[in-house]
Design an enzyme around this catalytic site. Structure first.
Site, mmCIF file in Angstrom:
data_model
loop_
_atom_site.group_PDB
_atom_site.id
_atom_site.type_symbol
_atom_site.label_atom_id
_atom_site.label_comp_id
_atom_site.label_asym_id
_atom_site.label_seq_id
_atom_site.Cartn_x
_atom_site.Cartn_y
_atom_site.Cartn_z
ATOM 1 N N CYS A 272 50.681 59.681 81.591
ATOM 2 C CA CYS A 272 50.424 58.771 80.472
ATOM 3 C C CYS A 272 50.847 59.384 79.132
ATOM 4 C CB CYS A 272 48.966 58.320 80.474
ATOM 5 S SG CYS A 272 48.711 56.798 79.504
ATOM 6 N N HIS B 225 47.998 55.450 85.042
ATOM 7 C CA HIS B 225 46.846 56.286 85.403
ATOM 8 C C HIS B 225 46.492 56.101 86.876
ATOM 9 C CE1 HIS B 225 45.583 58.035 81.585
ATOM 10 N NE2 HIS B 225 45.855 56.880 80.999
ATOM 11 N N GLU C 258 45.242 58.107 88.751
ATOM 12 C CA GLU C 258 44.026 58.866 89.055
ATOM 13 C C GLU C 258 42.753 58.100 88.734
ATOM 14 O OE1 GLU C 258 44.340 59.541 84.647
ATOM 15 O OE2 GLU C 258 45.710 59.168 86.318
#
EC number: 2.3.1.46
Length: 313
Positions: free
Chosen positions: A142, A235, A237
Site C-alpha cells: 500500500c 491490503h 493482509e
C-alpha cells in the site's frame, strides 16, 4: 514445492510452457534448505494487529520462516505499548550489517502527506536503499508501494480525489508469472488508500511487470523483472473487520466516509462483513516466499551478492 525431473526429460519444455513448477535434477542436488529470514518493517499505528495479520499470511507455507520485526528508530507509538516495542522490535542500527531473504514494508496512514513531510522519510529511504544490497526480495504494501516507487523510479506522489475503500475485483494479467501461479483469472482484494496507481502511468514511467489490475483501483500488483521488488497497492493482509474499523473510526472523527465498496452484505454496515479475499492473500504470500525469496536467495547469506541469485529454469 517443485517436482524434480531429469535434466533432459522431453516433458521439460511442455511443463515450462504450462507454468508448472519443476526443478531439474542437477539443480535440485545443489539446493540446500534452511529457514528463511524475513524482516517486517511495521509502519502501521496498531502494530500488534498488523504484525498478527502479516504473520498469519507468512505461516501458510511449507517453508520455515524466521521472522523479525523492525521499527523506525526511537519512534514512540501512541497505539502500541513501549514494552512491546522494546521486547519484540529491532532497530535499524542493530540489523544493518546483516542480510535477509525477505523484507516486508507495511502500509502507513500517510496518504495525504507529502513524502518530504513524513517525519521518518529520510530514515525510510535509508532502509530501502540498504535493502538493495542486503535483501533478496522486498515486498512493499500500500503506502510503502508508493514510497518504493518514489525511491526506485523517482515517481511523484499521485493522489485520488476521494479515498478508495472496499473490496475490488482484479484481473490476472500474466498467468505464467511465478507470483501469479495458482491465481484465478479474477480475484478480490481490499483497498484503503488515497494513492493513485494508474496502469498507463506505470507502464510509461517504469519497466515494471504489471501483473494484476482493477478497473476501479488501477494497478494492484507489479514487480521488477528480477522479482527483487514486489509492489502490492492494496491490503491482502486485512482481516474481516479492518475495513469496518476504519469506517467506524472515520465516522467517529466527524468525517463523511463512503461505505466500503463490495464489503458489507447489501451495503449495510449493520451486517457483519465477510472476508472474500483470504485465500488470495495466503496464495500471494506463499508465492512471494517461494518464487521471489526461496528460489532466488543464496544459501549462505553471509556472502550475499547479485551473482548469488539463482534463476528460474
Amino acid at each position: 514445492m517443485p517436482i524434480k525431473i531429469p535434466d533432459q526429460l522431453p516433458a521439460t519444455e511442455v511443463l515450462r510452457e504450462e507454468n508448472i513448477f519443476f526443478m531439474q535434477e542437477s539443480r535440485a542436488t545443489t539446493q540446500a534448505i534452511r529457514p528463511l529470514k524475513v524482516i517486517i518493517l511495521n509502519l502501521m499505528p496498531k502494530k500488534i494487529e498488523t504484525e498478527t495479520q502479516f504473520l498469519r499470511l507468512l505461516s501458510n507455507s511449507p517453508l520455515q520462516v524466521d521472522v523479525e520485526l523492525l521499527r523506525i528508530d526511537n519512534r514512540t507509538s501512541k497505539n502500541t505499548p513501549t514494552e512491546h516495542l522494546d521486547t519484540f522490535y529491532r532497530q535499524f542500527e542493530g540489523i544493518k550489517d546483516r542480510n535477509f531473504d525477505g523484507l516486508i514494508i507495511t502500509g502507513a496512514p500517510l496518504g495525504l502527506v507529502q513524502f518530504e513531510d513524513v517525519i521518518y522519510w529520510d530514515h525510510l529511504q535509508t532502509i530501502m536503499t540498504w535493502a538493495k544490497d542486503h535483501v533478496t526480495s522486498s515486498l512493499y504494501v500500500c503506502w510503502a508501494a508508493q514510497a518504493g516507487l518514489k525511491l526506485l523510479y523517482d515517481l511523484p506522489k499521485r493522489t485520488r480525489k476521494e479515498k478508495l475503500s472496499g473490496v475490488y475485483k482484479h484481473t490476472n494479467l500474466d498467468q505464467h508469472h511465478p507470483i501469479l501461479r495458482g491465481f484465478d483469472d479474477q480475484f478480490l482484494a481490499p483497498h484503503s488508500r488515497y494513492a493513485d496507481f494508474s496502469a498507463d502511468y506505470l507502464k510509461s514511467h517504469t519497466d515494471l511487470d504489471i501483473l494484476a489490475t482493477s478497473k476501479e483501483a488501477g494497478v494492484y500488483l507489479a514487480a521488477t523483472k528480477d522479482k527483487r521488488n514486489v509492489f502490492v497497492t492494496g491490503h491482502p493482509e486485512y482481516d474481516s473487520f479492518t475495513l469496518h474499523n476504519e469506517y467506524v473510526r472515520d465516522l467517529g472523527e466527524g468525517m463523511e466516509p463512503t461505505i466500503p465498496v463490495n464489503y458489507y452484505p447489501d451495503d449495510n454496515p449493520d451486517i457483519t462483513p465477510k472476508a472474500t479475499w483470504r485465500s488470495h492473500g495466503h496464495l500471494l504470500f506463499s508465492n512471494w516466499l517461494n518464487y521471489c525469496v526461496y528460489q532466488q536467495t543464496p544459501y549462505d547469506l553471509e556472502h550475499f551478492s547479485e551473482q548469488n541469485f539463482t534463476r528460474d529454469e
